[in-house]
Design a protein around this motif. Structure first.
Motif, mmCIF file in Angstrom:
data_model
loop_
_atom_site.group_PDB
_atom_site.id
_atom_site.type_symbol
_atom_site.label_atom_id
_atom_site.label_comp_id
_atom_site.label_asym_id
_atom_site.label_seq_id
_atom_site.Cartn_x
_atom_site.Cartn_y
_atom_site.Cartn_z
ATOM 1 N N LEU A 33 -7.953 -37.672 59.585
ATOM 2 C CA LEU A 33 -9.125 -38.465 59.234
ATOM 3 C C LEU A 33 -9.404 -39.432 60.375
ATOM 4 O O LEU A 33 -8.527 -39.691 61.210
ATOM 5 C CB LEU A 33 -8.886 -39.225 57.923
ATOM 6 N N VAL A 34 -10.605 -39.971 60.418
ATOM 7 C CA VAL A 34 -10.986 -40.852 61.527
ATOM 8 C C VAL A 34 -10.292 -42.197 61.376
ATOM 9 O O VAL A 34 -10.391 -42.849 60.329
ATOM 10 C CB VAL A 34 -12.519 -41.049 61.553
ATOM 11 N N LEU A 39 -1.342 -48.247 59.071
ATOM 12 C CA LEU A 39 -1.358 -48.365 57.610
ATOM 13 C C LEU A 39 -1.059 -47.032 56.931
ATOM 14 O O LEU A 39 -0.362 -46.985 55.913
ATOM 15 C CB LEU A 39 -2.722 -48.882 57.146
ATOM 16 N N THR A 40 -1.602 -45.957 57.490
ATOM 17 C CA THR A 40 -1.485 -44.652 56.846
ATOM 18 C C THR A 40 -0.262 -43.870 57.304
ATOM 19 O O THR A 40 0.099 -42.872 56.665
ATOM 20 C CB THR A 40 -2.735 -43.808 57.116
ATOM 21 N N GLY A 41 0.325 -44.275 58.413
ATOM 22 C CA GLY A 41 1.460 -43.529 58.941
ATOM 23 C C GLY A 41 1.068 -42.215 59.581
ATOM 24 O O GLY A 41 1.887 -41.297 59.705
ATOM 25 N N GLN A 42 -0.196 -42.110 60.021
ATOM 26 C CA GLN A 42 -0.701 -40.898 60.655
ATOM 27 C C GLN A 42 -1.015 -41.160 62.129
ATOM 28 O O GLN A 42 -1.132 -42.313 62.558
ATOM 29 C CB GLN A 42 -1.972 -40.424 59.938
ATOM 30 N N GLY A 44 -3.046 -41.102 42.997
ATOM 31 C CA GLY A 44 -1.804 -41.860 43.051
ATOM 32 C C GLY A 44 -1.639 -42.674 44.308
ATOM 33 O O GLY A 44 -0.666 -43.418 44.433
ATOM 34 N N GLY A 45 -2.591 -42.572 45.248
ATOM 35 C CA GLY A 45 -2.530 -43.383 46.459
ATOM 36 C C GLY A 45 -2.400 -42.552 47.726
ATOM 37 O O GLY A 45 -1.920 -41.421 47.708
ATOM 38 N N GLY A 46 -2.841 -43.135 48.823
ATOM 39 C CA GLY A 46 -2.769 -42.449 50.106
ATOM 40 C C GLY A 46 -3.941 -41.508 50.317
ATOM 41 O O GLY A 46 -4.941 -41.533 49.595
ATOM 42 N N THR A 47 -3.817 -40.662 51.318
ATOM 43 C CA THR A 47 -4.888 -39.742 51.675
ATOM 44 C C THR A 47 -4.507 -38.303 51.326
ATOM 45 O O THR A 47 -3.360 -38.004 50.988
ATOM 46 C CB THR A 47 -5.193 -39.814 53.190
ATOM 47 N N ARG A 48 -5.482 -37.427 51.451
ATOM 48 C CA ARG A 48 -5.257 -36.009 51.170
ATOM 49 C C ARG A 48 -4.830 -35.230 52.411
ATOM 50 O O ARG A 48 -4.828 -33.990 52.392
ATOM 51 C CB ARG A 48 -6.526 -35.391 50.573
ATOM 52 N N SER A 58 -18.121 -40.023 56.595
ATOM 53 C CA SER A 58 -17.437 -40.536 55.402
ATOM 54 C C SER A 58 -15.928 -40.319 55.453
ATOM 55 O O SER A 58 -15.241 -40.534 54.452
ATOM 56 C CB SER A 58 -17.999 -39.847 54.152
ATOM 57 N N SER A 59 -15.406 -39.900 56.608
ATOM 58 C CA SER A 59 -14.004 -39.487 56.679
ATOM 59 C C SER A 59 -13.089 -40.561 57.266
ATOM 60 O O SER A 59 -12.110 -40.245 57.941
ATOM 61 C CB SER A 59 -13.873 -38.196 57.496
ATOM 62 N N GLY A 60 -13.402 -41.815 57.013
ATOM 63 C CA GLY A 60 -12.538 -42.893 57.484
ATOM 64 C C GLY A 60 -11.190 -42.876 56.776
ATOM 65 O O GLY A 60 -11.117 -42.794 55.547
ATOM 66 N N ALA A 61 -10.109 -42.974 57.549
ATOM 67 C CA ALA A 61 -8.764 -42.909 56.968
ATOM 68 C C ALA A 61 -8.459 -44.128 56.104
ATOM 69 O O ALA A 61 -7.831 -44.004 55.053
ATOM 70 C CB ALA A 61 -7.727 -42.777 58.082
#
Length: 468
Positions: A331-332, A340-343, A268-272, A251-254
């Motif tokens: 995250l995966v 998209l996430t900048g990670q 507020g958006g984005g990931t943890r 369940s850890s899809g980015a």
């Protein structure tokens, strides 16, 4: 005069040559497996199987970008491979531009060749059980003498994977995997106990030790106690911890988190990513080189999804820390979701390790500290209730035991539980040392885990289950 079947490498090279797409990737999965099954203290079946699956992925330029088509099927000759290539080409030309489009990897971007591309697939056979089956016969005899019934299944497989691309990448990986499970019942079929685990080659599996564990658990069950639903001080053994954490990993899809749809989504958006989500000292990671859980060192993707991309085939894999010292660190994701996430790009790896810095001892040591609570065996029928908290529900199975004063005093009824594995990583009180484990629920699909036992002071047994 018979003609030898083409090698997987020959079939993949033929697929690349037969494709008329702009670029092509071909994957082969040669699987060799052997199994034993028994019931009522008697070996019932054994068998060995081999199969070869080939995937052809075609990439073509279309207005607006690149389209892909992927077709998988059994292929043992060049005619079948040509049919797969033609079908993949047609699917790509009929497709829309792929949102995850990226340049295919070149040999200098892929893992360094192991020098084994030309090697044939490796195989297993029922001979892998030579010592195991001899010892199994002995415990059958003892079970008969003590009026116990044993049921079980063991499986061993070796999968040899090949990857070839029109950009020149050539990779091979050999993955052995085995698992075992034994259920013991009393003669009246009123109680049952289960033990199981994973192995690479069955040389480390001792049926006599498994028999001892089963005998102990059936002995505990000689006293039956009914308990109501409620929150209990509970010992989750490594098997049950693996049952829960595999679901959390899946369940850890980015991308899903970035879009606000999971427990790993930030308000507020984005990931943890970067936030504390577990107790300090908790480390959750995957490592293709973890001893005993070695796995593939490059991406193999037959289809694109939120977490994988066919454009990433051949991408190198290395240790990835998902939770580092209690903080979510990755995250995966594939190259597309990473943009998209900048990670960083952190693809899924097919093993999972939980390590707790303060963890020591084993299940017995954790149990000794429980004044009154439960010791579980494993979980099953696990389903998601709420993706935003990753609340899961499921049932206990094959042995729930009452602990009083640090000693197991009897077996109790089964329960339905409601818990979030992410929340548990914050709430657990103590942990054992990490050991190679096996998920009863998900082990057929994800067999490589190493987890500790966890003691949770208020594990939520939401209702009594009638399951026996």
């Amino acid at each position: 005069m018979s003609t030898a079947a083409p090698s997987p490498q020959h079939l993949l090279e033929h697929a690349l040559a037969a494709s008329t797409a702009d670029h092509t990737i071909a994957l082969a999965r040669a699987r060799s497996s052997a199994n034993l099954r028994w019931a009522n203290n008697t070996l019932t079946t054994n068998g060995a199987m081999e199969d070869l699956q080939v995937t052809v992925i075609s990439f073509v330029s279309v207005p607006g970008g690149q389209a892909t088509g992927a077709v998988t099927g059994t292929a043992v000759n060049t005619v079948q491979v040509e049919e797969l290539a033609q079908a993949a080409d047609a699917a790509a030309r009929a497709g829309a531009p792929a949102e995850d489009a990226a340049d295919l990897l070149t040999p200098d971007q892929a893992p360094a060749s192991m020098g084994d591309w030309g090697e044939q697939p490796e195989a297993t056979s029922v001979d892998v059980y030579r010592d195991f089956s001899r010892d199994l016969g002995e415990i059958f005899t003892r079970a008969q003498e003590h009026e116990r019934l044993l049921y079980g299944f063991v499986d061993h497989e070796v999968v040899t994977s090949y990857l070839a691309s029109s950009t020149g990448v050539r990779l091979r990986h050999v993955q052995p995997a085995g698992h075992y499970g034994i259920t013991a019942k009393d003669a009246g079929l009123t109680t049952s106990a289960w033990v199981g685990g994973s192995t690479r080659d069955f040389t480390d599996v001792e049926p006599a030790r498994l028999e001892k564990d089963l005998e102990q658990r059936l002995g505990w069950a000689s006293r039956r106690i009914s308990l109501p639903a409620g929150r209990y001080d509970t010992i989750l053994p490594p098997t049950a911890v693996a049952d829960l954490l595999i679901y959390a990993y899946w369940s850890s899809g980015a991308r899903v988190a970035h879009e606000g749809q999971s427990v790993f989504s930030a308000r507020g958006g984005g990931t943890r990513i970067g936030q504390a989500i577990a107790r300090p000292g908790v480390h959750l990671y995957s490592d293709p080189n973890y001893p005993g859980l070695e796995s593939e060192h490059f991406v193999q993707a037959a289809v694109s999804s939120n977490t994988s991309s066919v454009f990433d085939n051949g991408l190198p894999l290395s240790r990835t820390d998902w939770i580092r010292d209690g903080t979510l660190s990755a995250l995966v994701q594939n190259r597309h979701s990473a943009a998209l996430t900048g990670q960083p790009v952190t693809p899924m790896i097919s093993n999972l390790i939980l390590d707790v810095q303060s963890g020591t001892g084993g299940v017995e040591e954790l149990t000794a500290g429980v004044e009154r609570g439960l010791l579980l065996t494993c979980l099953w029928y696990i389903r998601e209730v709420d993706p935003q908290t990753l609340l899961l529900t499921g049932l206990t199975r094959d042995g729930v035991y009452l602990v009083e004063g640090g000693e197991v005093v009897g077996a109790v009824n089964n329960f339905r539980f409601n818990e979030s594995p992410v929340d548990l990583l914050n709430r657990f009180g103590s942990a054992s040392a990490t050991e190679v484990s096996f998920s009863r629920e998900w082990g057929d699909y994800f067999p490589r885990t190493a987890t500790p036992a966890l003691r949770v002071g208020d594990f939520n047994m939401s209702s009594v289950s009638q399951a026996q």
